[in-house]
Design an enzyme around this catalytic site. Sequence first.
Site, PDB file in Angstrom:
ATOM      1  N   TYR A 121       0.866  -1.190   0.000  1.00 39.96           N
ATOM      2  CA  TYR A 121       0.000   0.000   0.000  1.00 39.96           C
ATOM      3  C   TYR A 121       0.901   1.239   0.000  1.00 39.96           C
ATOM      4  CZ  TYR A 121      -3.793   2.956   1.891  1.00 39.96           C
ATOM      5  OH  TYR A 121      -4.752   3.918   2.102  1.00 39.96           O
ATOM      6  N   ARG A 124       2.767   7.143   0.016  1.00 38.99           N
ATOM      7  CA  ARG A 124       3.061   8.387  -0.714  1.00 38.99           C
ATOM      8  C   ARG A 124       1.784   8.846  -1.385  1.00 38.99           C
ATOM      9  NH1 ARG A 124       7.815   7.934  -4.894  1.00 38.99           N
ATOM     10  NH2 ARG A 124       7.757  10.182  -4.622  1.00 38.99           N
ATOM     11  N   ARG A 196       4.381  10.896   6.574  1.00 37.90           N
ATOM     12  CA  ARG A 196       4.348   9.532   7.132  1.00 37.90           C
ATOM     13  C   ARG A 196       5.525   9.236   8.044  1.00 37.90           C
ATOM     14  NH1 ARG A 196       6.027   5.619   2.068  1.00 37.90           N
ATOM     15  NH2 ARG A 196       7.618   6.983   1.193  1.00 37.90           N
ATOM     16  N   HIS A 214       7.762 -23.876  -1.583  1.00 42.08           N
ATOM     17  CA  HIS A 214       9.070 -24.165  -0.991  1.00 42.08           C
ATOM     18  C   HIS A 214       9.527 -22.994  -0.126  1.00 42.08           C
ATOM     19  CE1 HIS A 214      13.267 -24.974  -0.413  1.00 42.08           C
ATOM     20  NE2 HIS A 214      13.618 -23.955  -1.174  1.00 42.08           N
ATOM     21  N   ARG A 223       9.221 -18.523  11.093  1.00 39.64           N
ATOM     22  CA  ARG A 223       8.311 -17.577  11.752  1.00 39.64           C
ATOM     23  C   ARG A 223       7.187 -18.243  12.545  1.00 39.64           C
ATOM     24  NH1 ARG A 223      11.663 -13.300  11.897  1.00 39.64           N
ATOM     25  NH2 ARG A 223      12.490 -12.832   9.834  1.00 39.64           N
TER      26      ARG A 223
HETATM   27  C1  LIG Z   1      14.838 -15.643  14.984  1.00 42.35           C
HETATM   28  C2  LIG Z   1      15.365 -14.695  13.946  1.00 42.35           C
HETATM   29  C3  LIG Z   1      16.181 -13.644  14.306  1.00 42.35           C
HETATM   30  C4  LIG Z   1      16.661 -12.751  13.342  1.00 42.35           C
HETATM   31  N1  LIG Z   1      17.446 -11.702  13.726  1.00 42.35           N
HETATM   32  C5  LIG Z   1      17.917 -10.821  12.810  1.00 42.35           C
HETATM   33  C6  LIG Z   1      18.729  -9.698  13.181  1.00 42.35           C
HETATM   34  O1  LIG Z   1      19.028  -9.501  14.346  1.00 42.35           O
HETATM   35  N2  LIG Z   1      19.157  -8.848  12.212  1.00 42.35           N
HETATM   36  C7  LIG Z   1      18.853  -9.058  10.890  1.00 42.35           C
HETATM   37  O2  LIG Z   1      19.275  -8.266  10.041  1.00 42.35           O
HETATM   38  N3  LIG Z   1      18.100 -10.105  10.512  1.00 42.35           N
HETATM   39  C8  LIG Z   1      17.624 -10.980  11.426  1.00 42.35           C
HETATM   40  N4  LIG Z   1      16.835 -12.039  11.031  1.00 42.35           N
HETATM   41  C9  LIG Z   1      16.509 -12.179   9.610  1.00 42.35           C
HETATM   42  C10 LIG Z   1      17.332 -13.328   8.972  1.00 42.35           C
HETATM   43  O3  LIG Z   1      18.718 -13.040   9.007  1.00 42.35           O
HETATM   44  C11 LIG Z   1      16.893 -13.533   7.505  1.00 42.35           C
HETATM   45  O4  LIG Z   1      17.138 -12.325   6.790  1.00 42.35           O
HETATM   46  C12 LIG Z   1      15.426 -13.874   7.367  1.00 42.35           C
HETATM   47  O5  LIG Z   1      15.076 -14.895   8.267  1.00 42.35           O
HETATM   48  C13 LIG Z   1      15.126 -14.315   5.946  1.00 42.35           C
HETATM   49  O6  LIG Z   1      15.714 -15.576   5.747  1.00 42.35           O
HETATM   50  P1  LIG Z   1      16.319 -16.000   4.345  1.00 42.35           P
HETATM   51  O7  LIG Z   1      17.355 -15.035   3.886  1.00 42.35           O
HETATM   52  O8  LIG Z   1      16.745 -17.435   4.486  1.00 42.35           O
HETATM   53  O9  LIG Z   1      14.993 -15.935   3.435  1.00 42.35           O
HETATM   54  P2  LIG Z   1      14.819 -15.523   1.906  1.00 42.35           P
HETATM   55  O10 LIG Z   1      15.260 -14.121   1.698  1.00 42.35           O
HETATM   56  O11 LIG Z   1      13.422 -15.880   1.525  1.00 42.35           O
HETATM   57  O12 LIG Z   1      15.798 -16.453   1.150  1.00 42.35           O
HETATM   58  C14 LIG Z   1      15.571 -17.865   1.093  1.00 42.35           C
HETATM   59  C15 LIG Z   1      16.884 -18.511   0.721  1.00 42.35           C
HETATM   60  O13 LIG Z   1      17.255 -18.063  -0.580  1.00 42.35           O
HETATM   61  C16 LIG Z   1      18.669 -17.854  -0.631  1.00 42.35           C
HETATM   62  N5  LIG Z   1      18.937 -16.430  -0.918  1.00 42.35           N
HETATM   63  C17 LIG Z   1      17.999 -15.454  -1.080  1.00 42.35           C
HETATM   64  N6  LIG Z   1      18.588 -14.303  -1.393  1.00 42.35           N
HETATM   65  C18 LIG Z   1      19.917 -14.553  -1.423  1.00 42.35           C
HETATM   66  C19 LIG Z   1      21.071 -13.762  -1.677  1.00 42.35           C
HETATM   67  N7  LIG Z   1      20.978 -12.467  -2.005  1.00 42.35           N
HETATM   68  N8  LIG Z   1      22.263 -14.340  -1.608  1.00 42.35           N
HETATM   69  C20 LIG Z   1      22.406 -15.632  -1.297  1.00 42.35           C
HETATM   70  N9  LIG Z   1      21.356 -16.461  -1.051  1.00 42.35           N
HETATM   71  C21 LIG Z   1      20.130 -15.918  -1.118  1.00 42.35           C
HETATM   72  C22 LIG Z   1      19.229 -18.290   0.727  1.00 42.35           C
HETATM   73  O14 LIG Z   1      19.555 -19.659   0.659  1.00 42.35           O
HETATM   74  C23 LIG Z   1      18.046 -18.115   1.649  1.00 42.35           C
HETATM   75  O15 LIG Z   1      18.090 -18.931   2.810  1.00 42.35           O
HETATM   76  C24 LIG Z   1      16.331 -12.934  11.977  1.00 42.35           C
HETATM   77  C25 LIG Z   1      15.511 -14.014  11.622  1.00 42.35           C
HETATM   78  C26 LIG Z   1      15.024 -14.886  12.575  1.00 42.35           C
HETATM   79  C27 LIG Z   1      14.119 -16.003  12.155  1.00 42.35           C
END
Ligand SMILES: Cc1cc2nc3c(=O)[nH]c(=O)nc-3n(C[C@H](O)[C@H](O)[C@H](O)COP(=O)(O)OP(=O)(O)OC[C@H]3O[C@@H](n4cnc5c(N)ncnc54)[C@H](O)[C@@H]3O)c2cc1C
Length: 304
Positions: A121, A124, A196, A214, A223
């Site tokens: 949404y 802006r 905002r 997936h 989550r």
């Molecule tokens: C309990 C908990 C605590 C957290 N605490 C923090 C925190 O303190 N600070 C913070 O910044 N974040 C935090 N996060 C966020 C976490 O680091 C991840 O950014 C978030 O869970 C998304 O996970 P993901 O990157 O696996 O998912 P997605 O972005 O959906 O990616 C899925 C998978 O695709 C691949 N992928 C996607 N994009 C890329 C890429 N650009 N390069 C390489 N591989 C890629 C990876 O294998 C990844 O696991 C937290 C998450 C959780 C669950």
Amino acid sequence: MPLSAEQQAEIDEQRSQPGQTLRAVSPGMEQHLYKAQPVLDHGFVRVIDYMGDDAAICQAARVSYGRGTKSVQNDEGLIRYLMRHWHSTPFEMCEIKLHVKLPVFVARQWIRHRTANVNEYSARYSILDREFYIPAPEHINAQSVVNNQGRGGVLEGDEAARVLEILKADSHRCYDNYEQMISQDGQDGLARELARMNLPANVYTQWYWKVDLHNLFHFLRLRADAHAQYEIRVYADAICAMVADWVPAAYRAFEDYRLGGATMSGKALDCVRRMLKGEEVTQETSGMSKGEWREFMGVLNDPA
Ligand SMILES: Cc1cc2nc3c(=O)[nH]c(=O)nc-3n(C[C@H](O)[C@H](O)[C@H](O)COP(=O)(O)OP(=O)(O)OC[C@H]3O[C@@H](n4cnc5c(N)ncnc54)[C@H](O)[C@@H]3O)c2cc1C
């Protein structure tokens, strides 16, 4: 109220006109289509569209010409095999499109999941509603003393009342000022894209979020976990219930191998083998750090 009477009427109207299709249809998901499942005080999640069903996962895995399904038991066995062995691409053949209304601080956690398509949404273009997440008293907790990234016991008495009062008063004062700044009554009115910035992180936003099964499972694994922040976990829980109806066999496999399962390090696995042979293993003899040992014991004794 998550929905106005007009919004509900639009949803009812959409549900009152079923069409015919040759595409795969999941009867469980048809029950959810378009309906808003309330989450938190003003939020919701609702399914706008979906593609595929359990059979579509098997069809893709077998690269079939027709539906590609065998017996239900056979298909469930295949789905469990795929989940167990991280053969994930067949699950990517199913997709879901959700409409989610959520507080901005929850959206900031959610948007970190990059493998989805999002349209939010526009604050802006449009004026945000006066809707803020105010936690229920049982969800106003103290800082955890064992986990820096978590909450402890519920706040009580005067402190709880004071916190609630601050949250409500600050939210409304910020919104009053937002309205006052964008008003064109006797003044030019500040641009919405600037005004905002005065709104707090508990204001509600909305988006459409499309993701394949997936990557949705990956999101739900993180989550819907007991350690996830309550305010995002309730959305994940609501989505889990929908996915269980949409692709029951895939969800059962996910629940078993991912939500209910655990990953073990080589050292942890070695400890399990030693324990099975009757050896008394302690943190000191395990080769694991105190934190690793605590988590390992947690997995063995109580996965939650
Ligand atoms: C309990 C908990 C605590 C957290 N605490 C923090 C925190 O303190 N600070 C913070 O910044 N974040 C935090 N996060 C966020 C976490 O680091 C991840 O950014 C978030 O869970 C998304 O996970 P993901 O990157 O696996 O998912 P997605 O972005 O959906 O990616 C899925 C998978 O695709 C691949 N992928 C996607 N994009 C890329 C890429 N650009 N390069 C390489 N591989 C890629 C990876 O294998 C990844 O696991 C937290 C998450 C959780 C669950």
